[in-house]
Design a protein around this motif. Structure first.
Motif, PDB file in Angstrom:
ATOM      1  N   ASP A 151      65.884  43.279  73.266  1.00 41.04           N
ATOM      2  CA  ASP A 151      66.201  44.357  72.334  1.00 41.04           C
ATOM      3  C   ASP A 151      64.942  45.196  72.078  1.00 41.04           C
ATOM      4  OD1 ASP A 151      67.096  46.027  70.335  1.00 41.04           O
ATOM      5  OD2 ASP A 151      68.203  44.466  69.272  1.00 41.04           O
ATOM      6  N   TYR A 152      64.661  46.092  73.025  1.00 38.34           N
ATOM      7  CA  TYR A 152      63.442  46.899  72.961  1.00 38.34           C
ATOM      8  C   TYR A 152      63.401  47.776  71.713  1.00 38.34           C
ATOM      9  CZ  TYR A 152      62.746  45.649  77.898  1.00 38.34           C
ATOM     10  OH  TYR A 152      62.557  44.977  79.081  1.00 38.34           O
ATOM     11  N   MET A 153      64.544  48.343  71.344  1.00 41.53           N
ATOM     12  CA  MET A 153      64.564  49.261  70.213  1.00 41.53           C
ATOM     13  C   MET A 153      64.248  48.553  68.898  1.00 41.53           C
ATOM     14  SD  MET A 153      64.922  52.372  71.071  1.00 41.53           S
ATOM     15  CE  MET A 153      65.468  53.396  72.456  1.00 41.53           C
ATOM     16  N   GLU A 154      64.789  47.355  68.715  1.00 44.38           N
ATOM     17  CA  GLU A 154      64.489  46.610  67.509  1.00 44.38           C
ATOM     18  C   GLU A 154      63.013  46.206  67.481  1.00 44.38           C
ATOM     19  OE1 GLU A 154      64.434  44.876  63.936  1.00 44.38           O
ATOM     20  OE2 GLU A 154      65.978  46.218  64.767  1.00 44.38           O
ATOM     21  N   TYR A 155      62.490  45.861  68.657  1.00 40.89           N
ATOM     22  CA  TYR A 155      61.064  45.555  68.758  1.00 40.89           C
ATOM     23  C   TYR A 155      60.236  46.772  68.330  1.00 40.89           C
ATOM     24  CZ  TYR A 155      56.610  44.153  70.867  1.00 40.89           C
ATOM     25  OH  TYR A 155      55.292  43.847  71.085  1.00 40.89           O
ATOM     26  N   GLU A 197      64.528  58.551  63.296  1.00 42.59           N
ATOM     27  CA  GLU A 197      64.270  57.181  62.853  1.00 42.59           C
ATOM     28  C   GLU A 197      62.837  56.755  63.111  1.00 42.59           C
ATOM     29  OE1 GLU A 197      65.799  52.585  63.636  1.00 42.59           O
ATOM     30  OE2 GLU A 197      66.685  54.230  64.772  1.00 42.59           O
ATOM     31  N   PHE A 198      62.305  57.099  64.291  1.00 46.55           N
ATOM     32  CA  PHE A 198      60.958  56.672  64.661  1.00 46.55           C
ATOM     33  C   PHE A 198      59.891  57.711  64.309  1.00 46.55           C
ATOM     34  CE2 PHE A 198      63.625  54.185  67.679  1.00 46.55           C
ATOM     35  CZ  PHE A 198      63.266  52.931  67.237  1.00 46.55           C
ATOM     36  N   ARG A 199      60.315  58.804  63.670  1.00 48.33           N
ATOM     37  CA  ARG A 199      59.387  59.857  63.207  1.00 48.33           C
ATOM     38  C   ARG A 199      58.488  60.330  64.353  1.00 48.33           C
ATOM     39  NH1 ARG A 199      57.346  56.902  57.692  1.00 48.33           N
ATOM     40  NH2 ARG A 199      56.127  58.809  57.415  1.00 48.33           N
ATOM     41  N   LEU A 200      59.120  60.566  65.507  1.00 47.08           N
ATOM     42  CA  LEU A 200      58.352  60.897  66.711  1.00 47.08           C
ATOM     43  C   LEU A 200      57.611  62.224  66.589  1.00 47.08           C
ATOM     44  CD1 LEU A 200      60.655  59.648  69.624  1.00 47.08           C
ATOM     45  CD2 LEU A 200      58.765  58.476  68.469  1.00 47.08           C
ATOM     46  N   PHE A 240      56.708  49.956  64.457  1.00 51.41           N
ATOM     47  CA  PHE A 240      56.453  51.155  63.648  1.00 51.41           C
ATOM     48  C   PHE A 240      56.507  50.835  62.160  1.00 51.41           C
ATOM     49  CE2 PHE A 240      57.631  53.589  67.562  1.00 51.41           C
ATOM     50  CZ  PHE A 240      56.428  54.277  67.665  1.00 51.41           C
ATOM     51  N   GLU A 241      57.345  49.902  61.784  1.00 54.01           N
ATOM     52  CA  GLU A 241      57.389  49.472  60.392  1.00 54.01           C
ATOM     53  C   GLU A 241      56.038  48.939  59.956  1.00 54.01           C
ATOM     54  OE1 GLU A 241      59.435  45.692  59.063  1.00 54.01           O
ATOM     55  OE2 GLU A 241      60.832  47.191  58.280  1.00 54.01           O
ATOM     56  N   GLN A 242      55.408  48.134  60.816  1.00 56.20           N
ATOM     57  CA  GLN A 242      54.085  47.606  60.516  1.00 56.20           C
ATOM     58  C   GLN A 242      53.045  48.714  60.464  1.00 56.20           C
ATOM     59  OE1 GLN A 242      52.684  44.394  59.786  1.00 56.20           O
ATOM     60  NE2 GLN A 242      54.839  44.192  59.213  1.00 56.20           N
ATOM     61  N   TYR A 243      53.179  49.697  61.350  1.00 51.69           N
ATOM     62  CA  TYR A 243      52.217  50.807  61.343  1.00 51.69           C
ATOM     63  C   TYR A 243      52.210  51.509  59.996  1.00 51.69           C
ATOM     64  CZ  TYR A 243      49.912  55.215  62.098  1.00 51.69           C
ATOM     65  OH  TYR A 243      49.062  56.283  61.963  1.00 51.69           O
ATOM     66  N   TRP A 244      53.392  51.922  59.543  1.00 52.73           N
ATOM     67  CA  TRP A 244      53.459  52.688  58.298  1.00 52.73           C
ATOM     68  C   TRP A 244      53.113  51.819  57.092  1.00 52.73           C
ATOM     69  CZ3 TRP A 244      53.196  57.581  59.059  1.00 52.73           C
ATOM     70  CH2 TRP A 244      53.782  58.162  60.195  1.00 52.73           C
ATOM     71  N   LEU A 245      53.384  50.525  57.171  1.00 48.15           N
ATOM     72  CA  LEU A 245      53.060  49.617  56.077  1.00 48.15           C
ATOM     73  C   LEU A 245      51.562  49.397  55.954  1.00 48.15           C
ATOM     74  CD1 LEU A 245      54.166  47.554  53.942  1.00 48.15           C
ATOM     75  CD2 LEU A 245      54.090  45.843  55.780  1.00 48.15           C
ATOM     76  N   ARG A 246      50.884  49.249  57.090  1.00 44.92           N
ATOM     77  CA  ARG A 246      49.473  48.883  57.087  1.00 44.92           C
ATOM     78  C   ARG A 246      48.515  50.081  57.071  1.00 44.92           C
ATOM     79  NH1 ARG A 246      47.637  44.313  55.752  1.00 44.92           N
ATOM     80  NH2 ARG A 246      46.078  44.205  57.410  1.00 44.92           N
ATOM     81  N   LYS A 247      49.008  51.229  57.465  1.00 44.79           N
ATOM     82  CA  LYS A 247      48.137  52.406  57.591  1.00 44.79           C
ATOM     83  C   LYS A 247      47.376  52.727  56.300  1.00 44.79           C
ATOM     84  CE  LYS A 247      48.307  57.423  57.973  1.00 44.79           C
ATOM     85  NZ  LYS A 247      49.215  58.604  58.046  1.00 44.79           N
ATOM     86  N   ALA A 291      46.656  51.390  66.136  1.00 44.95           N
ATOM     87  CA  ALA A 291      46.893  51.993  67.453  1.00 44.95           C
ATOM     88  C   ALA A 291      47.763  51.097  68.307  1.00 44.95           C
ATOM     89  CB  ALA A 291      45.549  52.255  68.151  1.00 44.95           C
ATOM     90  N   ASN A 292      47.606  49.783  68.133  1.00 40.23           N
ATOM     91  CA  ASN A 292      48.391  48.834  68.905  1.00 40.23           C
ATOM     92  C   ASN A 292      49.866  48.892  68.537  1.00 40.23           C
ATOM     93  OD1 ASN A 292      49.183  45.578  69.368  1.00 40.23           O
ATOM     94  ND2 ASN A 292      47.976  46.574  70.964  1.00 40.23           N
ATOM     95  N   HIS A 293      50.156  49.072  67.266  1.00 39.19           N
ATOM     96  CA  HIS A 293      51.554  49.190  66.848  1.00 39.19           C
ATOM     97  C   HIS A 293      52.203  50.435  67.450  1.00 39.19           C
ATOM     98  CE1 HIS A 293      51.333  45.742  64.338  1.00 39.19           C
ATOM     99  NE2 HIS A 293      50.560  46.279  63.400  1.00 39.19           N
ATOM    100  N   ILE A 294      51.488  51.545  67.478  1.00 40.03           N
ATOM    101  CA  ILE A 294      52.049  52.757  68.099  1.00 40.03           C
ATOM    102  C   ILE A 294      52.229  52.546  69.597  1.00 40.03           C
ATOM    103  CG2 ILE A 294      51.610  55.182  68.642  1.00 40.03           C
ATOM    104  CD1 ILE A 294      50.344  55.548  65.963  1.00 40.03           C
ATOM    105  N   PHE A 295      51.249  51.931  70.233  1.00 37.36           N
ATOM    106  CA  PHE A 295      51.284  51.667  71.674  1.00 37.36           C
ATOM    107  C   PHE A 295      52.562  50.935  72.061  1.00 37.36           C
ATOM    108  CE2 PHE A 295      50.267  49.218  75.464  1.00 37.36           C
ATOM    109  CZ  PHE A 295      49.396  50.009  76.210  1.00 37.36           C
ATOM    110  N   TRP A 296      52.807  49.789  71.415  1.00 38.19           N
ATOM    111  CA  TRP A 296      53.966  48.981  71.788  1.00 38.19           C
ATOM    112  C   TRP A 296      55.253  49.494  71.170  1.00 38.19           C
ATOM    113  CZ3 TRP A 296      53.476  46.554  76.013  1.00 38.19           C
ATOM    114  CH2 TRP A 296      52.237  46.040  76.401  1.00 38.19           C
ATOM    115  N   GLY A 297      55.144  50.263  70.107  1.00 34.40           N
ATOM    116  CA  GLY A 297      56.336  50.918  69.577  1.00 34.40           C
ATOM    117  C   GLY A 297      56.878  51.942  70.552  1.00 34.40           C
TER     118      GLY A 297
END
Length: 348
Positions: A325-329, A179-182, A334-341, A304-310
């Motif tokens: 709800d850490y997982m939803e956060y 899900e998080f494409r780790l 990560f949704e923002q990361y892939w959207l904005r990248k 980088a900030n989105h990955i950091f807090w993701g």
């Protein structure tokens, strides 16, 4: 140790006798407070996502009923050693206090500490959007970045991201890995490091967690105090500014504190004002080119900030018991990361 709160008993820490001893020692040093710890009023403070934080109102011996000494108790959250070294954080805390920043350290116990209670108001999410308050924050952040802190002044960001990625992969289930494409994130971190690192970028002592709950204001003097230095380190200043902008999408005191509203992310005019105030607060003449560059750099560092807090969200979801709800956060980050990248890195 049963200290009564306004509504309930304080959650047990792993060393209640240790905490009681530190409180007793502190009370003895003050000499003007009641000895009966049962009379302490303990108020849980909301909004903390790494630790549990409480305000203690300590009645004085001969004062009126509404006269109290106040102290802040911080009980460390589970698993925080995965994020930072607590001894290093205490050293930073003490060094900041020596420089006249933030609260004083009043005592330590095995899984927490006592801090001076600052007589100022913690900001709310809405406060960040008030232009005058934002100007005060910008100037204070510039001052913070220019602190001459001890130790090596190396960028920590990329090393920390890789360390957290390793921890997240160790903790994540196979479903979470997908899900998080780790498995893809090592390459993403390397891509960001390559694209964002520049020889002439300014490095400063960064807070790295400048959300509204870590900013206090004295209502009379309008003085800003930045608190909680757990994630602080040397980093590009553009990254720290990016973090602050990203935090404007959050309201950790709402009914859904984990939900981020990116319609509240500051627009270009608001970001430009903040950066202009930030750069101009030292009194030096600044150029439009300087403002434009920092504006663009900060926007790129939001990735980088989105990955950091993701990654922080994934790890916290496995080790921290605070109701959040850490997982939803993490999903939203990560949704923002892939959207904005693609837009921010000019990719197809």
């Amino acid at each position: 140790m049963a200290i009564k709160t306004k509504t309930s008993l304080i959650p047990s820490c792993s060393s209640p006798e240790d905490l009681k001893r530190v409180l007793t020692t502190l009370g003895s040093s003050w000499g003007d407070v009641v000895e009966d710890l049962e009379r302490l009023e303990v108020v849980p403070l909301k909004g903390a996502m790494t630790n549990e934080v409480y305000q203690i109102n300590w009645p004085t011996l001969n004062g009126a009923e509404d006269v109290h000494r106040k102290v802040l108790v911080r009980i460390y959250g589970d698993g925080v050693d995965l994020f930072f070294n607590r001894d290093d954080e205490i050293k930073t805390f003490e060094c900041m206090s020596h420089h006249g920043y933030g609260p004083k350290l009043l005592g330590r116990f095995s899984d927490g500490r006592l801090e001076e209670f600052i007589h100022a108001r913690t900001l709310s999410a809405d406060d960040l959007r008030i232009a005058e308050t934002s100007d005060f924050i910008a100037a204070k952040l510039r001052e913070f970045h220019m602190l001459d802190m001890p130790g090596p002044k190396n960028i920590i960001l990329w090393e920390r991201l890789r360390t957290w990625l390793k921890e997240a992969k160790n903790l994540a289930s196979p479903i979470e890995m997908d899900e998080f494409r780790l498995e893809a994130l090592e390459g993403e971190i390397s891509l960001l490091e390559e694209r964002l690192t520049m020889d002439d970028q300014e490095i400063g002592f960064c807070h790295n967690d400048l959300q509204y709950g870590n900013i206090m204001i004295d209502e009379e003097t309008t003085a800003i105090t930045i608190i909680d230095y757990e994630y602080s380190s040397f980093n590009p200043i553009a990254y720290d500014i990016a973090n602050h902008f990203c935090e404007m999408a959050a309201n950790y005191h709402s009914d859904t504190p984990h939900v981020l509203d990116y319609t509240l992310y500051p627009g270009e005019e608001e970001r430009r004002r903040f950066i202009s105030t930030y750069l101009g607060s030292t009194g030096n003449v600044i150029s439009e080119e300087q403002v434009e560059r920092l504006l663009n750099d900060a926007e790129s560092y939001t990735l980088a900030n989105h990955i950091f807090w993701g990654l922080w969200g994934i790890i916290s979801g496995h080790v921290n018991k605070i109701e959040f709800d850490y997982m939803e956060y993490a999903r939203q980050r990560f949704e923002q990361y892939w959207l904005r990248k693609p837009l921010l890195l000019d990719l197809p």
